[in-house]
Design an enzyme around this catalytic site. Structure first.
Site, PDB file in Angstrom:
ATOM      1  CG  HIS A 149     -15.832 -18.959  15.843  1.00 17.84           C
ATOM      2  ND1 HIS A 149     -14.971 -19.298  14.821  1.00 17.84           N
ATOM      3  CD2 HIS A 149     -15.055 -18.644  16.918  1.00 17.84           C
ATOM      4  CE1 HIS A 149     -13.721 -19.192  15.259  1.00 17.84           C
ATOM      5  NE2 HIS A 149     -13.743 -18.789  16.520  1.00 17.84           N
ATOM      6  CG  HIS A 186      10.997  29.672  -2.463  1.00 21.24           C
ATOM      7  ND1 HIS A 186      11.053  29.124  -1.196  1.00 21.24           N
ATOM      8  CD2 HIS A 186      12.284  29.776  -2.882  1.00 21.24           C
ATOM      9  CE1 HIS A 186      12.315  28.931  -0.862  1.00 21.24           C
ATOM     10  NE2 HIS A 186      13.086  29.313  -1.868  1.00 21.24           N
ATOM     11  CB  SER A 191     -17.520  24.731 -14.199  1.00 21.52           C
ATOM     12  OG  SER A 191     -18.366  25.569 -13.438  1.00 21.52           O
ATOM     13  NE  ARG A 206      -5.888 -11.527  18.657  1.00 21.37           N
ATOM     14  CZ  ARG A 206      -6.540 -11.624  17.509  1.00 21.37           C
ATOM     15  NH1 ARG A 206      -6.902 -12.804  17.042  1.00 21.37           N
ATOM     16  NH2 ARG A 206      -6.837 -10.560  16.802  1.00 21.37           N
TER      17      ARG A 206
END
Length: 481
Positions: free
Chosen positions: A83, A156, A286, A326
């Site tokens: 605990h 667009h 790259s 709970r």
């Protein structure tokens, strides 16, 4: 096993690659356990002030060991009792033998656990607010610098009426302003759980205070004040409502969405070679194509943002599935979903700030793209001028439609330059020379109030926010990879 420990265990990329040390500390075990001790001190002080048998000497002993947590003792104790809260109560008591008996008096585990969660999330939101303001500040500078630079606008992703580079930046800034409003509201509305007991009824405190309801009400108020909050939630079960986590992560997801939209636009602009994100001299774009300059920071913003937007579902489902006062099926999910949302948004805002601070604008390319399309966009003005010179509007409209299609075919099918102006000048219907037509090609004539809108938006909406938070400005972002 070969290699050191960090190479043989999973390590979150959020910590290793993306989130700042400052945000990582907010969600660290040290922050959590030190906050637990602050909460135990606040509880002891409030109980002392309300007349319970808690002495000033005991409180001073607790304060003396507030920050020097004996983690080794707590860890050994937890192996035995399984605990975490009681293990840290025990460890604190080892350091504070006089106060040992009053630590956590009347409280449940959620007193430290849930109140700490609220405190940690609030601190996280404050850091998010700070970084958000710095991004807004840099975007405002960029918008004002390019407020009058005409650029091709898109609807667009097709060429539309021109705008300015600065006005477009205001679209990104407007979304961040909405996020800023949400963050401020959330910070101001955060409350502590307080000391509500096992099922939220404060029954244990009613016993401690011998039925004095007023003292119990004051206890919550005092704890909130000592921890820097205006209030505690008026009612709760054992925990604060998990709806709070939903609200917090939803706001973080909103910031992520705004950043994602920005990153999309930058990636498209970089493809057009109009605007680029920063690219360092030694950076490799790259492994195969040495010439490439990939928008990797904007791509990373999009990647992290997608994670946060999806992560927002976690607290929502957790909130929806809590039973009565709970259940514990929230715990494991909360430990992951809430901190990771903060760490990811922290990384996103650092990237956002870094990109905006180093944006490269290629004005000649912007002009070239705009001028290639502007003759089409200027046709209405050309037609009006021809009408004023005595032409027939319907006839002119049909002529322009036909000539525009011919010019479009030249561009698309033959790869030629846009020759619409030449075609119009050669048509006697218009009574306009090529020189006269070219005079109408000033891009600034077609951007409407873009420049004025940018100036007004920054001056009236953004600058007051920045002026009110000057102490938070001046950040620079460090990108780890």
């Amino acid at each position: 096993m070969r290699g050191n420990m960090s190479e043989n265990r999973y390590v979150s990329p959020l910590s290793e690659r993306y989130a700042s040390r400052e945000m990582q500390y907010i969600f660290s075990p040290d922050m959590k356990f030190k906050t637990w001790r602050k909460l135990w001190i606040a509880l002891a002080e409030a109980e002392h002030e309300l007349g319970l048998p808690v002495t000033g000497e005991q409180i001073e002993e607790l304060k003396a060991h507030q920050d020097d947590i004996n983690y080794d003792v707590a860890k050994e104790r937890e192996k035995l009792v399984r605990h975490d809260v009681m293990s840290h109560v025990y460890a604190y008591g080892v350091q504070c033998p006089k106060a040992k008996g009053i630590i956590h008096l009347g409280a449940t585990s959620c007193y430290v656990g849930d109140n700490t969660d609220i405190i940690v999330m609030t601190e996280g939101l404050k850091l998010v607010k700070k970084k958000l303001l710095n991004v807004m500040n840099e975007l405002a500078k960029f918008a004002l610098k390019y407020k009058a630079l005409p650029t091709l606008a898109f609807t667009h992703f097709q060429p539309a009426q021109p705008t300015t580079v600065g006005k477009r930046a205001c679209l990104w800034l407007q979304e961040l302003k909405l996020d800023y409003d949400d963050v401020c509201y959330l910070i101001d509305s955060m409350c502590l759980l307080g000391s509500k007991g096992t099922t939220g009824t404060q029954a244990s405190f009613l016993e401690l205070f011998e039925g004095d309801h007023e003292k119990i009400k004051r206890l919550d108020q005092m704890i909130a004040k000592k921890m820097g909050f205006a209030a505690c939630y008026a009612v709760s079960g054992q925990t604060y409502s998990r709806k709070v986590d939903t609200r917090v992560v939803n706001v973080l997801a909103g910031i992520a969405a705004s950043a994602h939209k920005f990153s999309n636009d930058i990636r498209l602009l970089q493809h057009l070679k109009e605007i680029e994100e920063p690219f360092e001299k030694t950076q490799i774009g790259s492994s195969a194509m040495a010439y490439k300059r990939n928008p990797m920071r904007s791509e990373r913003i999009a990647s992290l943002a997608r994670y946060v937007m999806v992560d927002a579902l976690n607290p929502s489902v957790t909130s929806a599935t809590q039973w009565f006062e709970r259940t514990l099926d929230d715990s494991a999910n909360k430990r992951l979903s809430v901190p990771e949302a903060f760490l990811a948004v922290d990384g996103i805002l650092d990237l956002y700030l870094n990109v905006v601070d180093g944006l490269v604008v290629y004005e000649k390319v912007i002009e070239k793209h705009l001028m290639a399309e502007l003759p089409f966009m200027a046709t209405e003005n050309i037609m009006m001028d021809a009408v004023k010179a005595g032409g027939d509007r319907q006839e002119l409209h049909e002529k322009i439609r036909t000539l525009s299609m011919e010019a479009g075919r030249n561009v698309k099918e033959r790869g030629l330059e846009n020759n619409l102006l030449e075609l119009i000048a050669a048509d006697p219907t218009f009574h306009m020379s090529l020189e006269e037509l070219k005079k109408s090609m000033d891009p600034a004539k077609y951007t409407g109030r873009a420049k004025e809108q940018t100036e007004e938006f920054i001056a009236e909406v953004i600058q007051p926010i920045l002026d009110g938070n000057k102490e938070l400005l001046g950040m620079t972002a460090e990108i780890m990879v």
